[in-house]
Design a protein around this motif. Structure first.
Motif, short mmCIF file in Angstrom:
data_model
loop_
_atom_site.label_atom_id
_atom_site.label_comp_id
_atom_site.label_asym_id
_atom_site.label_seq_id
_atom_site.Cartn_x
_atom_site.Cartn_y
_atom_site.Cartn_z
N ILE A 125 6.55 -3.20 9.61
CA ILE A 125 7.34 -1.75 9.84
C ILE A 125 6.41 -0.41 9.94
N SER A 126 5.51 -0.29 8.96
CA SER A 126 4.77 0.84 8.62
C SER A 126 3.76 0.64 9.77
N VAL A 127 3.21 -0.36 10.58
CA VAL A 127 2.51 -0.45 11.74
C VAL A 127 3.19 0.64 12.76
N GLY A 128 4.51 0.60 13.16
CA GLY A 128 4.86 1.55 13.93
C GLY A 128 5.35 2.69 13.84
N PHE A 129 4.96 3.34 12.50
CA PHE A 129 5.35 4.74 12.17
C PHE A 129 4.51 5.58 13.01
N VAL A 130 5.40 6.59 13.23
CA VAL A 130 4.73 7.80 13.83
C VAL A 130 5.19 9.01 13.15
N TYR A 131 4.17 9.86 12.83
CA TYR A 131 4.71 11.29 12.16
C TYR A 131 5.53 12.04 13.04
N ASP A 132 6.67 12.54 12.72
CA ASP A 132 7.66 13.10 13.28
C ASP A 132 8.41 12.54 14.28
N MET A 158 0.89 6.54 0.56
CA MET A 158 0.69 5.54 1.79
C MET A 158 1.65 4.13 1.52
N ILE A 159 2.55 3.93 2.43
CA ILE A 159 3.26 2.87 2.40
C ILE A 159 2.62 1.57 2.70
N GLN A 160 1.75 1.60 3.50
CA GLN A 160 0.90 0.45 3.55
C GLN A 160 0.12 0.02 2.48
N TYR A 161 -0.33 0.85 1.65
CA TYR A 161 -1.01 0.04 0.49
C TYR A 161 0.32 -0.35 -0.52
N ALA A 162 1.40 0.20 -0.60
CA ALA A 162 2.47 -0.14 -1.38
C ALA A 162 3.01 -1.47 -0.95
N ALA A 163 2.91 -1.76 0.40
CA ALA A 163 3.16 -3.21 1.02
C ALA A 163 2.01 -4.12 0.54
N ILE A 164 0.76 -3.55 0.58
CA ILE A 164 -0.19 -4.62 0.34
C ILE A 164 -0.12 -5.14 -1.29
N ILE A 165 0.34 -4.02 -2.01
CA ILE A 165 0.29 -4.37 -3.46
C ILE A 165 1.50 -5.37 -3.75
N LEU A 166 2.56 -5.07 -3.14
CA LEU A 166 3.74 -6.26 -3.29
C LEU A 166 3.31 -7.47 -2.50
N ILE A 167 2.27 -7.58 -1.68
CA ILE A 167 2.14 -8.98 -1.17
C ILE A 167 0.96 -9.61 -2.26
N VAL A 168 0.31 -8.59 -2.79
CA VAL A 168 -0.76 -9.13 -3.95
C VAL A 168 0.10 -9.71 -5.24
N PHE A 169 1.20 -8.97 -5.48
CA PHE A 169 2.04 -9.24 -6.64
C PHE A 169 2.68 -10.78 -6.26
N GLY A 170 3.40 -10.71 -5.20
CA GLY A 170 3.96 -12.00 -4.65
C GLY A 170 3.12 -13.37 -4.78
N LEU A 171 1.76 -13.19 -4.29
CA LEU A 171 0.74 -14.08 -4.27
C LEU A 171 0.29 -14.50 -5.59
N TYR A 172 -0.10 -13.54 -6.25
CA TYR A 172 -0.04 -13.71 -7.91
C TYR A 172 1.07 -14.62 -8.54
N GLY A 173 2.21 -14.05 -8.27
CA GLY A 173 3.44 -15.08 -8.98
C GLY A 173 3.45 -16.45 -8.36
N LEU A 174 3.17 -16.45 -6.84
CA LEU A 174 3.15 -17.94 -6.36
C LEU A 174 2.18 -18.60 -6.83
N LEU A 175 0.89 -18.24 -7.19
CA LEU A 175 -0.21 -19.23 -7.76
C LEU A 175 0.02 -19.47 -9.15
N SER A 176 0.71 -18.54 -10.07
CA SER A 176 0.42 -18.58 -11.48
C SER A 176 1.77 -18.98 -11.88
N ASN A 177 3.09 -19.16 -11.55
CA ASN A 177 4.01 -19.68 -12.03
C ASN A 177 4.08 -21.29 -11.54
N ARG A 178 4.84 -21.76 -12.64
CA ARG A 178 5.05 -23.32 -12.34
C ARG A 178 6.74 -23.46 -12.46
N ASN A 179 7.46 -22.43 -12.12
CA ASN A 179 9.01 -22.52 -12.09
C ASN A 179 9.44 -22.40 -10.58
#
Lengths: 251, 112
Positions: B42-49, B1-22
């Motif tokens: 983008i995934s919000v607008g996806f339609v099968y077929d 599911m592409i939406q979960y991949a997007a959420i994982i990316l958002i979580v990674f980015g947020l963690y990086g933003l909070l934990s990095n001091r560079n």
């Protein structure tokens, strides 16, 4: 410890997002969207103002919007005001970069740590022409194929980046880019005002839209996309120039 | 599911933003969040077929099943604004580096 808190916070946010997606009646399930419920169906059928019936590529002429690429028809026609704001944001960020990094004309370009030989210089010039032509092609066909002013303008800027990286003597004429950027931006607003004068509202399409799928179709969309392409290309080229020049350190 | 991949990316980015001091790593984290958000929109607008919303000589009718073009148009806007903000952030980072000689937030301030 801080990292642990950050980890817990991010994961909690992710879990919240996943929970809000599952079994949510108001949010359509992935892949099962009914476009008829959404405004997008009117953009696809081009029936926001009237019902022209089915739109056929190469046959339907003079619909309310002549672009074969529906994303382009949204970006440059239905939501053109949005795009004007977006171009303004890009302009302001380019201005900010110029203000931060530019210091009069005492700056020199960043030195390369190798000496480009003859082959590299000539070859990069040839590639420059090809990339530039691809960018122009993408801009001109923005209403027919994927692409348009933004990717095409970025391609033009990337061709200038290539010249910067391959030739240690190269400097662009930044003043020319600034002029081009200003003129293109002003013409976009002028086209909007012409829509207000000749038709009824700001940025309205006042030219005949022609047959869907022709190169010369879609009214003002190709003109606006050419202006956007010039503006984005010159702005990003200006940003590249600002990053690749450094202040002359006077000790 | 592409939406979960997007959420994982958002979580990674947020963690990086909070934990990095560079500063450079923080800008990269912001970009990762932005990419995740763009994929999600983008995934919000996806339609099968559904097919890409471009009329061509092979998919020539507006009555076919298309994916939603509106999120794609909005993401086009978001990408360009992301480029602008990243350029501005990098320009600020360059200025900070030329003043303090470091990208680490913790090492700034003492050695003027």
């Amino acid at each position: 410890m801080k990292n642990l808190i950050a980890f817990v916070l991010s994961v909690a946010l992710g879990v919240l997002m996943v929970l809000s997606l599952t079994n949510n009646d108001w949010f359509a399930q992935f892949g099962y969207v009914d476009l008829a419920d959404r405004v997008s169906q009117s953009y696809i059928d081009k029936d926001v103002t009237g019902n022209p019936g089915e739109i056929i590529f190469g046959i339907t002429s003079n619909p309310e919007n002549g672009a074969a690429n529906i994303v382009t028809s949204i970006v440059v026609d239905y939501r053109s005001f949005d795009t004007l704001g977006e171009v303004t944001v890009l302009f302001i960020s380019a201005l900010g970069v110029a203000l931060l990094l530019n210091s009069q004309d005492k700056n020199k370009r960043l030195a390369l740590n190798f000496k480009p030989n003859f082959m590299l210089r000539v070859g990069s010039r040839a590639l420059f022409a090809i990339i530039l032509m691809t960018g122009v092609y993408v801009i001109l066909h923005g209403h027919l194929t994927p692409g348009g002013g933004f990717p095409g303008g970025t391609m033009i800027a990337s061709s200038i980046l290539l010249l910067y990286l391959a030739d240690d003597q190269f400097r662009t004429k930044v003043k020319g880019f600034k002029l081009l950027e200003g003129v293109a931006g002003s013409f976009y607003v002028i086209i909007g005002l012409l829509g207000l004068l000749l038709a009824t509202y700001f940025l309205q399409n006042f030219l005949p839209t022609g047959t869907v799928g022709d190169l010369l179709s879609a009214g003002v969309i190709p003109i606006v996309y050419i202006l956007i392409g010039l503006k984005v290309g010159s702005e990003i080229a200006g940003i590249i120039d600002n990053f690749l020049t450094e202040e002359e350190v006077s000790l | 599911m592409i939406q979960y991949a997007a959420i994982i990316l958002i979580v990674f980015g947020l963690y990086g933003l909070l934990s990095n001091r560079n500063i450079i790593k923080m800008i990269i984290s912001l970009n990762i969040i932005e990419i995740g958000l763009n994929i999600f929109i983008i995934s919000v607008g996806f339609v099968y077929d559904g097919i890409a919303p471009i009329l061509t000589s092979t998919n020539s009718s507006s009555a076919l099943l298309y994916v939603d073009p509106l999120p794609q148009a909005l993401v086009l806007t978001a990408i360009v604004i992301g480029v602008g903000t990243t350029a501005l952030g990098l320009a600020l980072a360059k200025k900070i580096y030329s003043k303090y000689g470091t990208f680490e937030l913790d090492e700034m301030g003492d050695n003027e």
